[in-house]
Design an enzyme around this catalytic site. Sequence first.
Site, PDB file in Angstrom:
ATOM      1  N   HIS A 171       8.901  -6.601  -5.798  1.00 10.83           N
ATOM      2  CA  HIS A 171       9.404  -6.916  -4.692  1.00 10.83           C
ATOM      3  C   HIS A 171      10.796  -6.732  -4.164  1.00 10.83           C
ATOM      4  CE1 HIS A 171       9.969 -10.218  -1.504  1.00 10.83           C
ATOM      5  NE2 HIS A 171       8.636 -10.185  -1.090  1.00 10.83           N
ATOM      6  N   ASP A 180       9.757 -12.918 -12.135  1.00  9.22           N
ATOM      7  CA  ASP A 180       9.365 -13.321 -11.012  1.00  9.22           C
ATOM      8  C   ASP A 180       7.719 -13.546 -10.997  1.00  9.22           C
ATOM      9  OD1 ASP A 180       8.446 -13.397  -8.359  1.00  9.22           O
ATOM     10  OD2 ASP A 180       9.309 -11.349  -7.711  1.00  9.22           O
ATOM     11  N   GLN A 239       3.982 -14.474  -7.499  1.00  3.42           N
ATOM     12  CA  GLN A 239       2.409 -14.375  -7.188  1.00  3.42           C
ATOM     13  C   GLN A 239       1.665 -14.695  -8.498  1.00  3.42           C
ATOM     14  OE1 GLN A 239       1.251 -13.868  -4.470  1.00  3.42           O
ATOM     15  NE2 GLN A 239       3.101 -13.193  -3.206  1.00  3.42           N
ATOM     16  N   LYS A 279       4.079 -20.591  -1.670  1.00  2.00           N
ATOM     17  CA  LYS A 279       2.867 -19.724  -2.185  1.00  2.00           C
ATOM     18  C   LYS A 279       2.117 -20.409  -2.999  1.00  2.00           C
ATOM     19  CE  LYS A 279       5.813 -15.569  -1.780  1.00  2.00           C
ATOM     20  NZ  LYS A 279       5.274 -14.862  -0.979  1.00  2.00           N
ATOM     21  N   CYS A 337       7.382  -5.662   1.589  1.00  2.00           N
ATOM     22  CA  CYS A 337       8.471  -5.800   0.830  1.00  2.00           C
ATOM     23  C   CYS A 337       8.540  -5.072  -0.507  1.00  2.00           C
ATOM     24  CB  CYS A 337       8.859  -7.238   0.658  1.00  2.00           C
ATOM     25  SG  CYS A 337       9.122  -8.290   1.982  1.00  2.00           S
TER      26      CYS A 337
END
Length: 407
Positions: free
Chosen positions: A124, A201, A204, A227, A365
């Site tokens: 991202h 990261d 997700q 999220k 993104c």
Amino acid sequence: QFLYGGEPIAKQFPALHQSVYGKPLVYFDNAATTQKPFSVIHAISDYYNTINSNIHRGVHYLSQKATDAYEVSRKAVASFINARNSSEVIFTKGTTDGINLIADVYGAYALKEGDSVIISAMEHHSNIVPWQLMCDKHGAQLKVIPMNEDGELLMDEFANLLDERVKIVAVGYVSNTLGTINPVKEIIEMAHANGTPVLIDAAQAVQHLSIDVQDLDCDFLAFSGHKMYGPTGIGILYGKEEWLEKLPPYQGGGDMIKTVTFTGTEYNELPFKYEAGTPHIDGAISLKAAVDFINETGIGEIAAFENGLLHYVTSLVNEIPGIEIIGRAKAKTSALSLSVKGVHPYDVGVLLDKMGIAVRTGHHCTQPVMDFYCIPGTVRLSLAVYNTADEIDYFISSLKRAINMLV
Ligand code: PMP
């Protein structure tokens, strides 16, 4: 559909029960942000109705209550990701904020001219640009782990990139565009064998996979509350204590100090060293409700259910001529990106919207991913625990209608 206590879990999410353009809302934009259960919404209003107060400073009753709730939430997050100590859990604004924090302080600590930082081809923008900024600032170089056509990282190439000048590796656990689950444990092992720390990261990942930072052995891990069924504006940065102790502070201000004089400042202990200023108190407190929601529902059950839906929608999309699935990794979760031959993704998105279906269109993104596949963007459907097979059937028939109108 996912049942909780004998009821469809969607019942807990008030925003799902509405019509858009006269059609029942089908919300498939969960990778952008999830809807919120009543428990989270109530936690926010309870905070303002009862204990609203600034934390860590007041001796008075409300301030103590708010401080306690804030710290209880930190502990809940720590056990959610199995951090050794809750002082390793920093409240941030979100994933972007957490990555920028580490890029900034780690860059200042470790990056020198000629060093390098490794990211992956499917990051991202928020795990690309902060590192670019830091590389520019310190004269370092950004290196990229390439991927194959299926959207899987080329691990041999990663091994080739690792050398003594690599100062940090920063990779996404799950791609928001392709849905690929990256082999982060292996990446961490390989980087550590090279003496290099790793930032994950997990924006997700936390809502779909069980995360154990001790088992992963990652050095840093960032994610966003919004999220994972929680509020916006709050996120988490996990960092190993040994790193957070030795890295310099990020922002200066109240709360992050022990003593201040005009000649010098002594910084506060962890985690407060990295929490300058009044934080997002209601966000932090209600994030606990989101963690509780996931724990009570069961991350394993959530994952199994979502994977069932993902396989179902994938098999149905595979039967529609003219549609290409972008991202065919063997290990995938939640997100399905589609490219419709001869049609701009935006046009598909607009027509689906008119049919009540919320999907995301564009580059998500991840412009380098679009460049890799030579496409302007995709139509992305991303799943959450409240989605249903009926919604997928409706999506498929709506998608066919949209394509018929457009080609
Ligand atoms: N990384 C990934 C993989 C993401 O999907 C996102 C959000 N789309 C982010 C980082 C940034 O998260 P936030 O905007 O909440 O900071």
